[in-house]
Design a protein around this motif. Structure first.
Motif, short mmCIF file in Angstrom:
data_model
loop_
_atom_site.label_atom_id
_atom_site.label_comp_id
_atom_site.label_asym_id
_atom_site.label_seq_id
_atom_site.Cartn_x
_atom_site.Cartn_y
_atom_site.Cartn_z
N ILE B 36 0.85 -1.21 0.00
CA ILE B 36 0.00 0.00 0.00
C ILE B 36 0.88 1.25 0.00
O ILE B 36 0.62 2.23 -0.71
CB ILE B 36 -0.95 0.01 1.22
CG1 ILE B 36 -2.06 -1.03 1.05
CG2 ILE B 36 -1.58 1.39 1.44
CD1 ILE B 36 -2.90 -1.25 2.30
N LEU B 37 1.97 1.17 0.76
CA LEU B 37 2.92 2.29 0.85
C LEU B 37 3.63 2.50 -0.49
O LEU B 37 3.71 3.63 -1.00
CB LEU B 37 3.93 1.95 1.94
CG LEU B 37 4.52 3.08 2.77
CD1 LEU B 37 3.42 3.84 3.46
CD2 LEU B 37 5.46 2.50 3.83
N LYS B 41 -1.05 4.08 -2.43
CA LYS B 41 -2.47 4.03 -2.04
C LYS B 41 -2.69 4.47 -0.59
O LYS B 41 -3.82 4.68 -0.17
CB LYS B 41 -2.99 2.60 -2.19
CG LYS B 41 -3.18 2.18 -3.63
CD LYS B 41 -3.77 0.79 -3.72
CE LYS B 41 -3.81 0.34 -5.16
NZ LYS B 41 -3.85 -1.11 -5.30
N ALA B 42 -1.59 4.60 0.14
CA ALA B 42 -1.72 4.96 1.57
C ALA B 42 -2.31 6.36 1.71
O ALA B 42 -1.93 7.28 0.99
CB ALA B 42 -0.36 4.89 2.24
N LYS B 43 -3.23 6.50 2.65
CA LYS B 43 -3.82 7.81 2.91
C LYS B 43 -3.09 8.53 4.03
O LYS B 43 -3.13 9.76 4.13
CB LYS B 43 -5.30 7.66 3.29
CG LYS B 43 -6.18 7.36 2.13
CD LYS B 43 -7.61 7.74 2.40
CE LYS B 43 -8.43 7.63 1.13
NZ LYS B 43 -9.82 7.92 1.29
N ALA B 44 -2.44 7.75 4.90
CA ALA B 44 -1.71 8.35 6.02
C ALA B 44 -0.61 7.38 6.45
O ALA B 44 -0.72 6.17 6.25
CB ALA B 44 -2.64 8.65 7.17
#
Lengths: 159, 71
Positions: B36-37, B41-44
């Motif tokens: 995800i990182l 796609k990571a949001k936070a």
């Protein structure tokens, strides 16, 4: 109690309500109607229209039960806070409101057709109120589940 | 004009001769989260995760974080 077990019990309750509803609509209400007609034969002409009207109010109820089943299936697979569940709750809210409005309007129409009594309409307001209450509760739950789903999505994408 | 923060760990991974799996293991996050990182796609990202990344890759946050403007 585990989430999985809870969800299974909820599904059992939905199935139970569906069976009880079937019993009420197929046996109890027609039986009640026939008893009224046998005591008051002058109301015989009202029996079929009322039976059809009340039976038709079952359709949104069973549609709502179907959506409830889908919600509990999602809870079973640990997908409680999802946009999908929020949508299903919104559907339940609309179905409850629609059914309440239909029931009220149906009563008014039957009154104009001479098959109803203002006293019966007053009692029917209790059912209408219950429908509106369920609608508001479902709409509120839908809103809260959507907010929770957004938080869940953000949490899932936080590394 | 809105922009995005992207996380470039490939360069540091190559410098430290480490695989993504090894990095995920040392940082203490799952391979899914690492993916995800990497894919943006990571949001936070938690500061603790960023700190562990910098510790393992022996770098500064600026070495792996980059701000790009949306065109």
């Amino acid at each position: 109690m585990e989430q999985n077990k809870l969800a299974k019990w909820l599904k059992v309750i939905v199935a139970g309500i569906a069976v009880c509803g079937l019993f009420i609509y197929v046996f109890l209400i027609p039986g009640f109607g026939k008893a009224i007609v046998s005591d008051n034969p002058e109301f015989a002409y009202c029996y079929q229209p009322w039976l059809i009207f009340i039976s038709s109010t079952a359709i949104p109820c069973y549609a709502a039960l179907f959506f409830a089943w889908k919600i509990f299936s999602n809870i079973e697979i640990d997908n409680s806070f999802s946009r999908e569940n929020a949508r299903y709750l919104k559907w339940i809210s609309w179905l409850a409101a629609g059914d309440a409005a239909y029931f009220f309007l149906g009563n008014i129409v039957l009154l104009f057709l001479g098959m109803n009594h203002p006293g019966i309409i007053l009692y029917s307001l209790i059912v209408v109120f219950a429908g509106v209450a369920i609608s508001v509760a479902a709409a509120t739950l839908s809103h809260l589940v959507l907010k929770a789903a957004i938080l869940q999505e953000e949490s899932d994408l936080t590394v | 004009m809105e922009g995005n923060i992207i996380i470039n760990i490939d360069v540091m991974l190559a410098k430290r001769k480490m695989s993504v799996t090894q990095l995920a293991d040392k940082v203490g996050i799952t391979l899914t989260n690492m993916s995800i990182l990497k894919t943006g796609k990571a949001k936070a990202i938690k500061l603790s995760t960023l700190a562990r990344l910098c510790e393992v890759l022996e770098c500064q946050p600026g070495d792996i974080l980059e701000y790009v403007t949306k065109k």
